[in-house]
Motif scaffolding. Structure first.
Motif, PDB file in Angstrom:
ATOM      1  N   UNK A   1      28.949  62.186   7.918  1.00 20.80           N
ATOM      2  CA  UNK A   1      29.330  63.452   8.039  1.00 20.80           C
ATOM      3  C   UNK A   1      30.151  63.587   9.496  1.00 20.80           C
ATOM      4  N   UNK A   2      31.035  63.878   9.572  1.00 21.74           N
ATOM      5  CA  UNK A   2      31.783  64.010  10.974  1.00 21.74           C
ATOM      6  C   UNK A   2      31.885  65.659  11.462  1.00 21.74           C
ATOM      7  N   UNK A   3      32.153  65.954  12.475  1.00 14.96           N
ATOM      8  CA  UNK A   3      32.133  67.230  13.278  1.00 14.96           C
ATOM      9  C   UNK A   3      32.748  67.414  14.355  1.00 14.96           C
ATOM     10  N   UNK A   4      33.370  68.682  14.688  1.00 13.49           N
ATOM     11  CA  UNK A   4      34.032  69.060  15.863  1.00 13.49           C
ATOM     12  C   UNK A   4      33.216  70.171  16.491  1.00 13.49           C
ATOM     13  N   UNK A   5      32.755  70.011  17.793  1.00 15.60           N
ATOM     14  CA  UNK A   5      32.200  71.250  18.505  1.00 15.60           C
ATOM     15  C   UNK A   5      33.210  71.865  19.334  1.00 15.60           C
ATOM     16  N   UNK A   6      33.268  73.210  19.479  1.00 18.50           N
ATOM     17  CA  UNK A   6      34.047  73.819  20.261  1.00 18.50           C
ATOM     18  C   UNK A   6      33.417  74.715  21.462  1.00 18.50           C
ATOM     19  N   UNK A   7      33.454  74.731  22.642  1.00 20.29           N
ATOM     20  CA  UNK A   7      33.059  75.652  23.291  1.00 20.29           C
ATOM     21  C   UNK A   7      34.102  76.912  22.986  1.00 20.29           C
ATOM     22  N   UNK A   8      33.519  78.127  23.727  1.00 21.51           N
ATOM     23  CA  UNK A   8      34.209  79.389  23.280  1.00 21.51           C
ATOM     24  C   UNK A   8      35.084  79.929  24.623  1.00 21.51           C
ATOM     25  N   UNK A   9      34.148  80.329  25.409  1.00 20.10           N
ATOM     26  CA  UNK A   9      34.644  80.852  26.391  1.00 20.10           C
ATOM     27  C   UNK A   9      35.607  80.015  27.168  1.00 20.10           C
ATOM     28  N   UNK A  10      36.833  80.530  27.371  1.00 18.74           N
ATOM     29  CA  UNK A  10      37.832  79.595  28.231  1.00 18.74           C
ATOM     30  C   UNK A  10      38.505  78.693  27.290  1.00 18.74           C
ATOM     31  N   UNK A  11      38.179  78.189  26.151  1.00 16.64           N
ATOM     32  CA  UNK A  11      38.517  77.224  25.331  1.00 16.64           C
ATOM     33  C   UNK A  11      39.230  77.861  24.150  1.00 16.64           C
ATOM     34  N   UNK A  12      38.409  78.763  23.328  1.00 12.95           N
ATOM     35  CA  UNK A  12      39.064  79.443  22.074  1.00 12.95           C
ATOM     36  C   UNK A  12      39.312  80.724  22.474  1.00 12.95           C
ATOM     37  N   UNK A  13      38.790  81.492  23.775  1.00  2.00           N
ATOM     38  CA  UNK A  13      38.964  82.716  23.801  1.00  2.00           C
ATOM     39  C   UNK A  13      39.241  83.054  25.292  1.00  2.00           C
ATOM     40  N   UNK A  14      40.343  83.705  25.711  1.00  2.00           N
ATOM     41  CA  UNK A  14      40.756  83.835  27.062  1.00  2.00           C
ATOM     42  C   UNK A  14      40.058  84.883  27.871  1.00  2.00           C
ATOM     43  N   UNK A  15      38.582  84.190  28.204  1.00  2.00           N
ATOM     44  CA  UNK A  15      37.765  84.945  28.782  1.00  2.00           C
ATOM     45  C   UNK A  15      37.145  84.467  30.127  1.00  2.00           C
ATOM     46  N   UNK A  16      37.658  83.239  30.644  1.00  2.00           N
ATOM     47  CA  UNK A  16      37.226  82.802  31.878  1.00  2.00           C
ATOM     48  C   UNK A  16      37.334  83.838  33.100  1.00  2.00           C
ATOM     49  N   UNK A  17      38.345  84.210  33.071  1.00  2.00           N
ATOM     50  CA  UNK A  17      38.599  85.239  34.336  1.00  2.00           C
ATOM     51  C   UNK A  17      37.872  86.440  34.295  1.00  2.00           C
ATOM     52  N   UNK A  18      37.633  86.941  33.147  1.00  2.00           N
ATOM     53  CA  UNK A  18      36.765  88.104  32.717  1.00  2.00           C
ATOM     54  C   UNK A  18      35.341  87.892  33.449  1.00  2.00           C
ATOM     55  N   UNK A  19      35.093  86.657  32.943  1.00  2.00           N
ATOM     56  CA  UNK A  19      33.500  86.191  33.618  1.00  2.00           C
ATOM     57  C   UNK A  19      33.566  86.129  35.045  1.00  2.00           C
ATOM     58  N   UNK A  20      34.631  85.397  35.685  1.00  2.00           N
ATOM     59  CA  UNK A  20      34.809  85.422  37.169  1.00  2.00           C
ATOM     60  C   UNK A  20      34.649  86.824  37.832  1.00  2.00           C
ATOM     61  N   UNK A  21      35.543  87.805  37.530  1.00  2.00           N
ATOM     62  CA  UNK A  21      35.344  89.124  37.977  1.00  2.00           C
ATOM     63  C   UNK A  21      34.289  89.844  37.635  1.00  2.00           C
ATOM     64  N   UNK A  22      33.459  89.537  36.582  1.00  2.00           N
ATOM     65  CA  UNK A  22      32.183  90.483  36.473  1.00  2.00           C
ATOM     66  C   UNK A  22      31.141  89.659  37.327  1.00  2.00           C
ATOM     67  N   UNK A  23      31.040  88.466  37.449  1.00  2.00           N
ATOM     68  CA  UNK A  23      30.259  87.757  38.385  1.00  2.00           C
ATOM     69  C   UNK A  23      30.428  88.291  39.625  1.00  2.00           C
ATOM     70  N   UNK A  24      31.785  88.299  40.206  1.00  2.00           N
ATOM     71  CA  UNK A  24      32.173  88.649  41.606  1.00  2.00           C
ATOM     72  C   UNK A  24      31.574  89.973  41.818  1.00  2.00           C
ATOM     73  N   UNK A  25      31.681  91.254  40.694  1.00  2.00           N
ATOM     74  CA  UNK A  25      31.264  92.264  40.803  1.00  2.00           C
ATOM     75  C   UNK A  25      29.816  92.308  41.134  1.00  2.00           C
ATOM     76  N   UNK A  26      28.994  91.548  40.126  1.00  2.00           N
ATOM     77  CA  UNK A  26      27.442  91.623  40.183  1.00  2.00           C
ATOM     78  C   UNK A  26      27.019  91.041  41.467  1.00  2.00           C
ATOM     79  N   UNK A  27      27.750  90.059  42.164  1.00  2.00           N
ATOM     80  CA  UNK A  27      27.290  89.474  43.471  1.00  2.00           C
ATOM     81  C   UNK A  27      27.675  90.533  44.534  1.00  2.00           C
ATOM     82  N   UNK A  28      28.760  91.367  44.365  1.00  2.00           N
ATOM     83  CA  UNK A  28      29.053  92.372  45.401  1.00  2.00           C
ATOM     84  C   UNK A  28      27.746  93.549  45.403  1.00  2.00           C
ATOM     85  N   UNK A  29      27.403  93.849  44.202  1.00  2.00           N
ATOM     86  CA  UNK A  29      26.345  94.953  43.975  1.00  2.00           C
ATOM     87  C   UNK A  29      25.195  94.438  44.800  1.00  2.00           C
ATOM     88  N   UNK A  30      24.715  93.284  45.005  1.00  2.00           N
ATOM     89  CA  UNK A  30      23.563  92.782  45.659  1.00  2.00           C
ATOM     90  C   UNK A  30      23.948  92.060  46.922  1.00  2.00           C
TER      91      UNK A  30
END
Length: 239
Positions: free
Chosen positions: A16-45
């Motif tokens: 049996x053969x298979x393909x594994x896919x990362x999701x964030x930034x690979x299939x869904x355009x979310x990398x920069x949403x994560x970036x700005x969310x981490x930025x905001x979380x760090x700023x809060x602290x």
């Protein structure tokens, strides 16, 4: 626990053969949403971390990312609250999540070719459920992982190992597609060829240096070059 559906069976006596896919930034355009969310979380602290530095580490698990970006002599009692803040800020972006062009067609192409398909994600379970809805390709997906399926996050290979186990596929019979340096490193640790995509914001040169066997602009570009890609070669190997 990794979720699995009906996995395609191998034919003609092949493994049996298979393909594994990362999701964030690979299939869904979310990398920069994560970036700005981490930025905001760090700023809060009280931590002012440049977004460019944060973006490079997106793709790691939250604990690893925090530990990589914050001073080693910090009050680590805040780490869990920082990660919770990131989660809340990212959740506010859920309505804006979109799949990259060609994602549905790429997943369907893999599935219809007889490959088992897994989402090898280390996202929180609730984030993964949202992203699966955004993908809208459940019929092409045989298994999916979340952060609960791995003791260690990328670049450790635990998530990939969990996805392979859910599919019943050996590392030698798989290809992994991801957008981050940590994806490439995790695949290398298992001996799984890694295909890079630059749609998450990391350059082709950086992904190749991290171990990518080939790099494409995104899912649509990989789909256009499917037959000559590592996935296409996986299909024809030994046939």
């Amino acid at each position: 626990m990794a979720t699995a559906g009906a996995t395609p069976s191998a034919s003609n006596g092949t493994s049996r053969r298979g393909v594994l896919f990362d999701v964030d930034g690979t299939l869904i355009d979310s990398s920069y949403f994560h970036t700005i969310s981490w930025w905001g979380a760090f700023r809060q602290f009280g931590y002012d971390i440049p977004m460019a530095s944060i973006h490079y580490y997106v793709g790691m698990g939250g604990a690893r990312l925090v530990d990589s970006l914050l001073p080693p002599d910090r009050d680590r009692a805040d780490d869990e609250d920082i990660m919770a803040s990131h989660g809340a800020l990212y959740a506010s972006r859920w309505p804006s999540l979109r799949p990259f062009a060609g994602v549905g067609e790429l997943l369907a192409r893999c599935h219809e070719a007889g490959l088992a398909v897994a989402l090898a994600s280390s996202a929180r379970e609730k984030d993964l459920e949202v992203m699966k809805d955004v993908l809208g390709a459940g019929g092409s997906i045989d298994a999916a992982t979340s952060s609960k399926d791995a003791k260690e996050s990328k670049p450790a290979p635990d998530i990939l190992a969990a996805a392979l186990e859910a599919l019943g596929v050996q590392p030698a019979d798989a290809v992994f597609v991801g957008d981050a340096v940590w994806d490439m490193m995790a695949a290398a640790a298992l001996g799984v060829p890694a295909v890079g995509v630059t749609c998450g914001g990391i350059s082709a040169d950086v992904l190749k240096d991290a171990g990518a066997v080939e790099v494409y602009e995104g899912p649509a570009d990989l789909l256009r070059n499917f037959d000559g890609s590592a996935i296409g070669k996986l299909l024809t190997r030994g046939s």
